[in-house]
Design a protein around this motif. Structure first.
Motif, PDB file in Angstrom:
ATOM      1  N   GLU A 172      -4.152  10.114  -3.210  1.00 25.12           N
ATOM      2  CA  GLU A 172      -4.207   8.826  -3.873  1.00 25.12           C
ATOM      3  C   GLU A 172      -3.733   7.751  -2.910  1.00 25.12           C
ATOM      4  O   GLU A 172      -2.693   7.903  -2.278  1.00 25.12           O
ATOM      5  CB  GLU A 172      -3.315   8.807  -5.115  1.00 25.12           C
TER       6      GLU A 172
ATOM      7  N   LYS B  93      -5.352  -1.343  -7.380  1.00 24.00           N
ATOM      8  CA  LYS B  93      -6.154  -0.150  -7.657  1.00 24.00           C
ATOM      9  C   LYS B  93      -5.601   1.049  -6.892  1.00 24.00           C
ATOM     10  O   LYS B  93      -4.860   0.909  -5.916  1.00 24.00           O
ATOM     11  CB  LYS B  93      -7.612  -0.375  -7.284  1.00 24.00           C
ATOM     12  N   THR B  94      -6.010   2.214  -7.367  1.00 26.31           N
ATOM     13  CA  THR B  94      -5.739   3.479  -6.700  1.00 26.31           C
ATOM     14  C   THR B  94      -7.072   4.157  -6.472  1.00 26.31           C
ATOM     15  O   THR B  94      -7.833   4.375  -7.416  1.00 26.31           O
ATOM     16  CB  THR B  94      -4.832   4.385  -7.556  1.00 26.31           C
TER      17      THR B  94
ATOM     18  N   ARG C 121       0.848  -1.193   0.000  1.00 25.61           N
ATOM     19  CA  ARG C 121       0.000   0.000   0.000  1.00 25.61           C
ATOM     20  C   ARG C 121       0.886   1.246   0.000  1.00 25.61           C
ATOM     21  O   ARG C 121       2.012   1.209   0.471  1.00 25.61           O
ATOM     22  CB  ARG C 121      -0.894   0.020   1.240  1.00 25.61           C
TER      23      ARG C 121
ATOM     24  N   ASP D 219      -3.012   3.584  -2.837  1.00 28.57           N
ATOM     25  CA  ASP D 219      -2.880   2.350  -3.601  1.00 28.57           C
ATOM     26  C   ASP D 219      -3.010   1.139  -2.694  1.00 28.57           C
ATOM     27  O   ASP D 219      -2.561   1.171  -1.541  1.00 28.57           O
ATOM     28  CB  ASP D 219      -1.483   2.243  -4.242  1.00 28.57           C
ATOM     29  N   ASP D 220      -3.595   0.079  -3.219  1.00 32.81           N
ATOM     30  CA  ASP D 220      -3.480  -1.237  -2.603  1.00 32.81           C
ATOM     31  C   ASP D 220      -3.469  -2.261  -3.727  1.00 32.81           C
ATOM     32  O   ASP D 220      -3.744  -1.942  -4.879  1.00 32.81           O
ATOM     33  CB  ASP D 220      -4.574  -1.506  -1.562  1.00 32.81           C
TER      34      ASP D 220
ATOM     35  N   TRP E 218      -8.725   7.610  -5.346  1.00 31.88           N
ATOM     36  CA  TRP E 218      -8.269   8.990  -5.291  1.00 31.88           C
ATOM     37  C   TRP E 218      -9.428   9.928  -4.964  1.00 31.88           C
ATOM     38  O   TRP E 218     -10.593   9.602  -5.201  1.00 31.88           O
ATOM     39  CB  TRP E 218      -7.612   9.410  -6.602  1.00 31.88           C
TER      40      TRP E 218
END
Length: 139
Positions: free
Chosen positions: A81, A124-125, A65, A83-84, A127
């Motif tokens: 943003e 995915k991100t 992440r 992420d994972d 945001w």
């Protein structure tokens, strides 16, 4: 880490999230250091959105992440943003973790001018973009 530079129209700072539990206090401190030019209300909104998105990445996603802050002086926005590595869909207003959960994206939706999800091969991100006054873009 260096504070976001308002002379650059789109400056980004990033923080990898390597812990097994969400380091929310550290992430909020990091954001406050990076977003030094925002008003207190703008900073509070940004920290709340960051907290919700990072919490979701830990509750519903998998590592690795990271969180990024991207400030655009010409647009007057802070883009957050997170992420994972999970491709799972987001659930707006409901949580698989119980009936007293699931309001994170509702909060993000109310505070952010716009938000969304970008899928990529590694996950995915999520945001969100929050408005900030042109004279208050971080520096």
């Amino acid at each position: 880490m260096r504070p976001v530079d308002s002379d650059d129209p789109a400056t980004t700072v990033a923080l990898p999230l390597d812990e097994d539990v969400p380091p929310l206090a550290a992430v909020r401190r990091w954001a406050a250091e990076a977003l030094v030019g925002l008003t207190e209300d703008e900073l509070d909104d940004c920290r709340l959105v960051i907290t919700e998105l990072v919490s979701n990445a830990y509750d519903h996603g998998v590592g690795p992440r990271a969180v990024r802050l991207r400030c655009s002086a010409d647009r007057g926005v802070v883009r957050i943003e997170v992420d994972d590595a999970s491709a799972d869909d987001l659930t707006y207003g409901r949580s698989r973790l119980g009936p007293n959960r699931g309001r994170g994206l509702v909060i993000v939706d109310k505070l952010a001018g716009t938000w969304g999800v970008e899928r990529h091969p590694g996950g995915k991100t999520v945001w969100a973009e929050l408005p900030c006054g042109a004279s208050h873009v971080p520096h």
